[in-house]
Design an enzyme around this catalytic site. Structure first.
Site, PDB file in Angstrom:
ATOM      1  N   GLU A 185      -4.519   8.678  -5.150  1.00 28.92           N
ATOM      2  CA  GLU A 185      -3.334   8.995  -5.979  1.00 28.92           C
ATOM      3  C   GLU A 185      -2.110   8.190  -5.529  1.00 28.92           C
ATOM      4  O   GLU A 185      -0.979   8.676  -5.532  1.00 28.92           O
ATOM      5  CB  GLU A 185      -3.085  10.503  -6.024  1.00 28.92           C
ATOM      6  CG  GLU A 185      -4.265  11.178  -6.717  1.00 28.92           C
ATOM      7  CD  GLU A 185      -4.004  12.536  -7.287  1.00 28.92           C
ATOM      8  OE1 GLU A 185      -2.874  12.785  -7.733  1.00 28.92           O
ATOM      9  OE2 GLU A 185      -4.958  13.327  -7.319  1.00 28.92           O
ATOM     10  N   GLU A 228      -8.796  -0.052 -11.198  1.00 30.12           N
ATOM     11  CA  GLU A 228      -9.824  -1.079 -11.422  1.00 30.12           C
ATOM     12  C   GLU A 228      -9.960  -1.915 -10.155  1.00 30.12           C
ATOM     13  O   GLU A 228      -9.087  -1.848  -9.282  1.00 30.12           O
ATOM     14  CB  GLU A 228      -9.411  -1.990 -12.593  1.00 30.12           C
ATOM     15  CG  GLU A 228      -9.243  -1.222 -13.881  1.00 30.12           C
ATOM     16  CD  GLU A 228      -8.833  -2.097 -15.054  1.00 30.12           C
ATOM     17  OE1 GLU A 228      -8.678  -3.328 -14.865  1.00 30.12           O
ATOM     18  OE2 GLU A 228      -8.668  -1.538 -16.149  1.00 30.12           O
ATOM     19  N   GLY A 270     -15.542  16.104  23.241  1.00 29.87           N
ATOM     20  CA  GLY A 270     -16.872  15.722  22.734  1.00 29.87           C
ATOM     21  C   GLY A 270     -17.315  16.584  21.569  1.00 29.87           C
ATOM     22  O   GLY A 270     -17.927  16.092  20.622  1.00 29.87           O
ATOM     23  N   SER A 280      -3.194  -0.628  -6.376  1.00 28.54           N
ATOM     24  CA  SER A 280      -1.765  -0.331  -6.230  1.00 28.54           C
ATOM     25  C   SER A 280      -0.965  -0.934  -7.382  1.00 28.54           C
ATOM     26  O   SER A 280       0.000  -0.345  -7.863  1.00 28.54           O
ATOM     27  CB  SER A 280      -1.245  -0.892  -4.901  1.00 28.54           C
ATOM     28  OG  SER A 280      -1.818  -0.182  -3.823  1.00 28.54           O
ATOM     29  N   CYS A 288      -8.889   7.830 -15.436  1.00 21.97           N
ATOM     30  CA  CYS A 288      -9.432   6.481 -15.256  1.00 21.97           C
ATOM     31  C   CYS A 288      -8.332   5.424 -15.351  1.00 21.97           C
ATOM     32  O   CYS A 288      -8.057   4.892 -16.439  1.00 21.97           O
ATOM     33  CB  CYS A 288     -10.506   6.208 -16.301  1.00 21.97           C
ATOM     34  SG  CYS A 288     -11.758   7.489 -16.361  1.00 21.97           S
TER      35      CYS A 288
HETATM   36  N1  COS Z   1       8.241   7.673 -14.433  1.00 18.37           N
HETATM   37  C1  COS Z   1       8.577   7.088 -15.594  1.00 18.37           C
HETATM   38  N2  COS Z   1       8.629   5.740 -15.758  1.00 18.37           N
HETATM   39  C2  COS Z   1       8.322   4.966 -14.694  1.00 18.37           C
HETATM   40  C3  COS Z   1       7.973   5.523 -13.453  1.00 18.37           C
HETATM   41  C4  COS Z   1       7.952   6.936 -13.348  1.00 18.37           C
HETATM   42  N3  COS Z   1       7.612   7.534 -12.191  1.00 18.37           N
HETATM   43  N4  COS Z   1       7.733   4.519 -12.604  1.00 18.37           N
HETATM   44  C5  COS Z   1       7.914   3.363 -13.274  1.00 18.37           C
HETATM   45  N5  COS Z   1       8.278   3.649 -14.543  1.00 18.37           N
HETATM   46  C6  COS Z   1       8.605   2.676 -15.599  1.00 18.37           C
HETATM   47  C7  COS Z   1       9.751   1.788 -15.155  1.00 18.37           C
HETATM   48  O1  COS Z   1      10.994   2.378 -15.474  1.00 18.37           O
HETATM   49  C8  COS Z   1       9.507   0.525 -15.936  1.00 18.37           C
HETATM   50  O2  COS Z   1       9.964   0.704 -17.270  1.00 18.37           O
HETATM   51  P1  COS Z   1      10.657  -0.518 -18.063  1.00 18.37           P
HETATM   52  O3  COS Z   1       9.610  -1.538 -18.259  1.00 18.37           O
HETATM   53  O4  COS Z   1      11.108   0.125 -19.326  1.00 18.37           O
HETATM   54  O5  COS Z   1      11.777  -0.994 -17.185  1.00 18.37           O
HETATM   55  C9  COS Z   1       7.987   0.442 -16.002  1.00 18.37           C
HETATM   56  O6  COS Z   1       7.518   1.785 -15.790  1.00 18.37           O
HETATM   57  C10 COS Z   1       7.414  -0.466 -14.932  1.00 18.37           C
HETATM   58  O7  COS Z   1       7.843   0.029 -13.683  1.00 18.37           O
HETATM   59  P2  COS Z   1       7.951  -0.844 -12.364  1.00 18.37           P
HETATM   60  O8  COS Z   1       8.660  -2.114 -12.650  1.00 18.37           O
HETATM   61  O9  COS Z   1       8.475   0.024 -11.275  1.00 18.37           O
HETATM   62  O10 COS Z   1       6.400  -1.175 -12.110  1.00 18.37           O
HETATM   63  P3  COS Z   1       5.679  -1.894 -10.912  1.00 18.37           P
HETATM   64  O11 COS Z   1       4.638  -2.763 -11.474  1.00 18.37           O
HETATM   65  O12 COS Z   1       6.666  -2.472  -9.947  1.00 18.37           O
HETATM   66  O13 COS Z   1       4.839  -0.712 -10.186  1.00 18.37           O
HETATM   67  C11 COS Z   1       4.315   1.187  -8.884  1.00 18.37           C
HETATM   68  C12 COS Z   1       5.264   0.518  -9.864  1.00 18.37           C
HETATM   69  C13 COS Z   1       3.927   0.313  -7.709  1.00 18.37           C
HETATM   70  C14 COS Z   1       5.101   2.386  -8.370  1.00 18.37           C
HETATM   71  C15 COS Z   1       3.045   1.648  -9.667  1.00 18.37           C
HETATM   72  O14 COS Z   1       2.254   0.555 -10.048  1.00 18.37           O
HETATM   73  C16 COS Z   1       2.175   2.621  -8.873  1.00 18.37           C
HETATM   74  O15 COS Z   1       2.489   3.806  -8.778  1.00 18.37           O
HETATM   75  N6  COS Z   1       1.072   2.137  -8.296  1.00 18.37           N
HETATM   76  C17 COS Z   1       0.103   3.019  -7.655  1.00 18.37           C
HETATM   77  C18 COS Z   1      -0.897   3.473  -8.638  1.00 18.37           C
HETATM   78  C19 COS Z   1      -1.645   4.672  -8.170  1.00 18.37           C
HETATM   79  O16 COS Z   1      -1.087   5.669  -7.737  1.00 18.37           O
HETATM   80  N7  COS Z   1      -2.960   4.589  -8.269  1.00 18.37           N
HETATM   81  C20 COS Z   1      -3.793   5.680  -7.934  1.00 18.37           C
HETATM   82  C21 COS Z   1      -4.828   5.796  -8.958  1.00 18.37           C
HETATM   83  S1  COS Z   1      -4.940   7.329  -9.681  1.00 18.37           S
HETATM   84  S2  COS Z   1      -6.012   8.368  -8.494  1.00 18.37           S
END
Ligand code: COS
Length: 382
Positions: free
Chosen positions: A363, A127, A340, A132, A124
């Site tokens: 995901e 939201e 078709g 994203s 979960c």
């Molecule tokens: N592994 C470990 N740490 C990670 C990481 C990873 N794969 N990706 C990011 N982090 C860490 C970063 O290093 C950063 O740490 P610090 O604050 O210590 O610097 C922190 O997490 C924030 O990372 P970042 O600045 O890259 O975050 P963003 O808000 O820019 O977002 C994305 C990153 C867009 C990649 C993320 O929000 C994402 O994956 N979104 C999609 C979500 C998703 O897949 N949803 C599906 C629902 S589940 S079915």
């Protein structure tokens, strides 16, 4: 050392999953798709053969599959029915934070019962206003004494209506943003956890998807995973692990579509000969075969990196993106080959095309995967 040959155990696992897909999933796929029904009878059998807890370590009663094993069975099961595959593999997604960040006590308490009785779990994170942009989730977890009180709501939660266990991401320290997120284990039978209406989806219709609301849900502090503030890292690490299997599911869906289209093209006669003898059809099939093979190699490479515990964020994202894009391209082309008949619900092709679409979205959308890949390829810009 690079090897493309599967071990005897991996081949046996692949055969078992393929047989299960052919015998139990494919013959029932249209029925559950049409009724948007939970495939309880198929899931009972999936539980008996161990697919529902295949990634849970053996010491807690599960199958103990590694990442290569997981992508091998993902391809086969998704070829059977992507919706049923999602029901099974969302369990793996939800268990992953507990397997990798839970204590021994938490694993015994929450995972072992799922290996003893058919059970489901949900991850979960998403939201309405945080899809994203996962770090901006608004669900709150407030610490009061030795409990956390969770308030908020989650959407598009796979298995949400049938789960007995939820791994829930909530912000326990809002002023810290992403670093304020924490992950919790929430059992179903708890006051304040409200399961909303089931979503009516384009594809993966055998998979249950709902909205969940948490109204003053009180859970003991022992249900916190790891420590406060590492929820975002737990979510990201989990998704790094589960994106390669989504790519594998894309390979499975594409392969199932291509195999059906090949059989059709060999028997469908137009202008006096099977359409497989027309270069237009044959070259389309050749292109599909190239892309499916390429996708499988990306998936297996990402899974190998995961098993070796090497960095794999970029490669998992590539496997997920390419595998699901190939599924979409191949199923679209296969519908075209069947003409078709491809568009009619009496044939399995249109379902495969509808199912392929979700693989590009869930995901992490493929746009988010490209963001992850490009950030790593380009690196910092001064
Ligand atoms: N592994 C470990 N740490 C990670 C990481 C990873 N794969 N990706 C990011 N982090 C860490 C970063 O290093 C950063 O740490 P610090 O604050 O210590 O610097 C922190 O997490 C924030 O990372 P970042 O600045 O890259 O975050 P963003 O808000 O820019 O977002 C994305 C990153 C867009 C990649 C993320 O929000 C994402 O994956 N979104 C999609 C979500 C998703 O897949 N949803 C599906 C629902 S589940 S079915």
């Amino acid at each position: 050392m690079i090897s493309f040959s599967l071990t005897e155990e991996q081949k046996a696992l692949q055969d078992m999953a393929r047989e299960f897909a052919e015998k139990e999933m494919k013959p029932n796929a249209a029925k559950y798709d049409k009724g948007e029904e939970f495939s309880e009878d198929v899931m009972k059998k999936a539980f008996e053969v161990g697919f529902l807890t295949c990634t849970v370590p053996k010491e807690y009663g599960g199958g103990g599959l590694n990442d290569i094993d997981t992508v091998i069975i993902s391809e086969e099961l998704a070829a059977g029915c992507a919706g049923m595959y999602t029901t099974m593999m969302v369990n793996a997604l939800a268990y992953s934070p507990i397997i990798h960040f839970g204590s021994d006590e938490q694993k015994k308490k929450f995972l072992t019962p799922h290996t003893e009785k058919m059970s489901f779990a949900s991850f979960c994170l998403t939201e309405r206003e945080a899809g994203s942009d996962a770090s901006s989730i608004a669900t709150r977890a407030e610490k009061v004494g030795n409990e956390y009180i969770i308030n908020g709501s989650k959407c598009f939660i796979s298995n949400g209506g049938i789960a007995s266990l939820y791994t829930v991401f909530a912000n326990s320290n809002p002023e810290k943003g992403a670093r304020g997120l924490s992950a919790f284990i929430v059992p179903r039978e708890i006051p304040g956890l409200i399961v909303g209406k089931e979503e009516d989806k384009m594809g993966h219709r055998a998979s249950n998807t709902v909205e969940l609301t948490f109204e003053n849900v009180k859970i003991p502090e022992e249900n916190l995973l790891g420590k406060e503030g590492i929820g975002f890292i737990i979510a990201m690490r989990t998704l790094d692990k589960t994106r390669a299997p989504v790519g594998a599911a894309g390979v499975g869906v594409a392969r199932a579509a291509m195999e059906y289209a090949v059989e059709y093209a060999k028997t469908r006669v137009q202008f006096g000969k099977p359409i497989a003898l027309f270069q237009n059809t044959a070259f389309k099939i050749a292109q599909m075969a190239i892309e499916i093979n390429a996708a499988r190699h990306l998936v297996w490479h990402a899974a190998w990196l995961l098993d070796e515990e090497k960095p794999c964020g970029k490669e998992s994202a590539m496997a997920k993106t390419f595998g699901s894009d190939v599924a979409m391209r191949v199923t679209t082309e296969c519908v075209q080959i069947l003409g078709g008949y491809g568009y009619m619900k009496d044939y399995p092709m249109e379902k495969l095309m509808r199912d392929a679409k979700l693989l590009q979205i869930y995901e992490g959308t493929n746009e988010i995967q490209r963001l992850v890949i490009s950030r790593e390829v380009i690196g910092p810009i001064k």
